[in-house]
Design a protein around this motif. Structure first.
Motif, short mmCIF file in Angstrom:
data_model
loop_
_atom_site.label_atom_id
_atom_site.label_comp_id
_atom_site.label_asym_id
_atom_site.label_seq_id
_atom_site.Cartn_x
_atom_site.Cartn_y
_atom_site.Cartn_z
N PHE A 50 16.54 -8.63 6.87
CA PHE A 50 15.18 -8.81 7.88
C PHE A 50 14.55 -7.36 6.67
O PHE A 50 15.55 -6.25 6.12
N ARG A 51 13.36 -7.88 6.64
CA ARG A 51 12.17 -6.69 5.59
C ARG A 51 11.22 -6.30 7.02
O ARG A 51 10.24 -7.06 6.95
N ALA A 52 10.53 -5.17 6.01
CA ALA A 52 9.44 -4.40 6.33
C ALA A 52 9.20 -3.53 5.43
O ALA A 52 9.65 -2.91 4.85
N ASP A 53 7.58 -3.78 5.24
CA ASP A 53 6.64 -3.60 4.32
C ASP A 53 5.78 -2.40 5.45
O ASP A 53 5.58 -2.96 5.48
N LEU A 54 5.73 -1.08 4.94
CA LEU A 54 4.93 -0.43 5.95
C LEU A 54 3.64 0.73 4.15
O LEU A 54 4.48 1.16 3.56
N GLU A 55 2.32 0.37 4.43
CA GLU A 55 1.81 0.61 3.44
C GLU A 55 0.47 1.86 4.43
O GLU A 55 -0.61 1.25 5.21
N LEU A 56 0.54 2.71 3.99
CA LEU A 56 -0.24 3.81 4.66
C LEU A 56 -1.59 3.75 3.36
O LEU A 56 -1.04 4.28 2.73
N THR A 57 -2.17 4.11 4.06
CA THR A 57 -3.96 3.38 2.64
C THR A 57 -4.33 4.72 1.97
O THR A 57 -3.30 6.04 2.15
N ARG A 58 -4.35 4.49 0.84
CA ARG A 58 -5.20 5.05 0.02
C ARG A 58 -5.81 5.54 -0.20
O ARG A 58 -7.00 6.06 -1.26
N SER A 59 -7.58 4.71 0.76
CA SER A 59 -8.24 5.00 0.90
C SER A 59 -8.83 6.42 1.44
O SER A 59 -9.67 7.56 0.69
N PHE A 60 -7.91 7.16 1.61
CA PHE A 60 -7.85 8.80 2.43
C PHE A 60 -6.80 9.26 1.64
O PHE A 60 -6.03 10.29 2.05
N SER A 61 -5.94 8.71 -0.01
CA SER A 61 -4.88 9.64 -0.48
C SER A 61 -5.33 10.85 -0.95
O SER A 61 -4.22 11.44 -0.85
N TRP A 62 -6.60 11.53 -0.48
CA TRP A 62 -6.68 12.31 -1.07
C TRP A 62 -6.58 13.86 0.44
O TRP A 62 -5.81 14.68 0.28
N VAL A 63 -6.59 13.04 1.62
CA VAL A 63 -5.97 13.88 3.08
C VAL A 63 -3.55 12.90 2.95
O VAL A 63 -2.80 13.64 3.13
N PHE A 64 -3.62 11.39 2.80
CA PHE A 64 -2.35 11.05 2.84
C PHE A 64 -2.50 9.64 2.38
O PHE A 64 -2.78 9.31 2.46
N TRP A 65 -1.11 9.62 1.49
CA TRP A 65 -0.55 8.11 1.99
C TRP A 65 0.79 7.69 1.91
O TRP A 65 1.45 9.08 1.29
N ALA A 66 1.53 6.40 1.43
CA ALA A 66 2.36 6.23 1.99
C ALA A 66 3.33 5.11 1.44
O ALA A 66 2.19 4.21 2.01
N ASN A 67 4.17 4.79 1.01
CA ASN A 67 4.77 3.29 1.30
C ASN A 67 6.35 3.18 1.09
O ASN A 67 6.76 4.06 0.88
N TYR A 68 6.34 2.33 2.25
CA TYR A 68 8.28 2.64 2.90
C TYR A 68 8.56 1.18 2.67
O TYR A 68 7.76 0.27 3.32
N ARG A 69 9.91 0.50 2.57
CA ARG A 69 10.55 -0.47 2.84
C ARG A 69 12.04 -0.17 2.57
O ARG A 69 12.57 0.53 2.46
N LEU A 70 11.83 -1.34 3.73
CA LEU A 70 12.93 -1.24 4.93
C LEU A 70 13.53 -2.27 4.80
O LEU A 70 13.24 -4.29 5.12
N GLU A 71 14.84 -2.57 4.47
CA GLU A 71 15.73 -4.16 4.32
C GLU A 71 16.67 -4.14 5.07
O GLU A 71 17.72 -2.71 4.91
N THR A 72 17.12 -4.96 6.13
CA THR A 72 18.79 -5.02 6.74
C THR A 72 19.70 -6.12 6.25
O THR A 72 19.11 -6.89 6.82
N TRP A 73 20.67 -5.71 6.57
CA TRP A 73 21.06 -7.28 6.85
C TRP A 73 22.33 -7.02 7.85
O TRP A 73 23.51 -6.17 7.86
N CYS A 74 22.14 -7.28 9.16
CA CYS A 74 22.80 -7.68 10.09
C CYS A 74 23.30 -9.08 10.82
O CYS A 74 22.92 -9.83 10.39
N ARG A 75 24.81 -8.88 10.98
CA ARG A 75 25.60 -9.41 11.75
C ARG A 75 25.01 -10.74 12.68
O ARG A 75 24.16 -10.13 13.86
N ALA A 76 25.13 -11.94 12.43
CA ALA A 76 24.08 -13.42 13.37
C ALA A 76 24.71 -12.51 15.21
O ALA A 76 24.48 -13.04 15.41
N SER A 77 26.71 -12.60 14.88
CA SER A 77 26.81 -13.03 16.21
C SER A 77 25.65 -11.97 17.21
O SER A 77 25.72 -11.98 18.25
N ASP A 78 25.89 -10.80 16.26
CA ASP A 78 25.92 -9.89 17.79
C ASP A 78 24.36 -8.89 17.28
O ASP A 78 24.47 -7.96 17.42
#
Length: 141
Positions: A50-78
């Motif tokens: 599984f993968r998740a990409d979160l991007e907090l907008t750069r349109s307000f980059s003078w306040v805050f922006w961020a980019n996160y990527r999470l990837e996970t590999w989990c056992r199919a059985s449990d």
């Protein structure tokens, strides 16, 4: 065992992509994309990827922006996490990553710190998908 496999087959579909628009009141603040990638093998275990990409907008980059990527590999059985990775990018914050290493029972951070890990742990992303596999009736706890 057959009911677990049936639930997983319904809840987890390789190629699935969920796109979310994030808002704070009337203001758009970013996007979240959740993807189910092709299954892979970690060691001898068949795993969901599984993968998740979160991007907090750069349109307000003078306040805050961020980019996160999470990837996970989990056992199919449990749905227990066998490998997990997180990358963080924010202003005024050194880019870093985190890797879950269940085979060594540790979580390792890019700054060199390592912490112990409980057996059978799930990370946030595999937990999200694990909840999707549960058959919950109204009123159950």
């Amino acid at each position: 065992m057959l009911s677990i496999l049936a639930a997983l087959a319904i809840a987890v579909v390789p190629g699935e992509r969920l796109d979310y628009g994030l808002r704070y009141g009337p203001v758009s603040i970013g996007t979240l994309v959740l993807e189910t990638l092709e299954p892979e093998t970690v060691g001898t275990d068949e795993c969901w990827h599984f993968r998740a990409d979160l991007e907090l907008t750069r349109s307000f980059s003078w306040v805050f922006w961020a980019n996160y990527r999470l990837e996970t590999w989990c056992r199919a059985s449990d749905m227990v996490t066998l490998r997990s990775y997180k990358r963080t990018r924010e202003p005024h914050y050194r880019p870093n990553g985190r890797e879950l290493r269940p085979q060594r029972s540790t979580v390792a951070y890019s700054d060199g710190k390592e912490f112990s890990l409980e057996p059978g742990a799930r990370d946030l992303l595999s937990t999200w998908h694990y909840f999707r596999t549960l058959s919950l009736a109204p009123g159950t706890r």
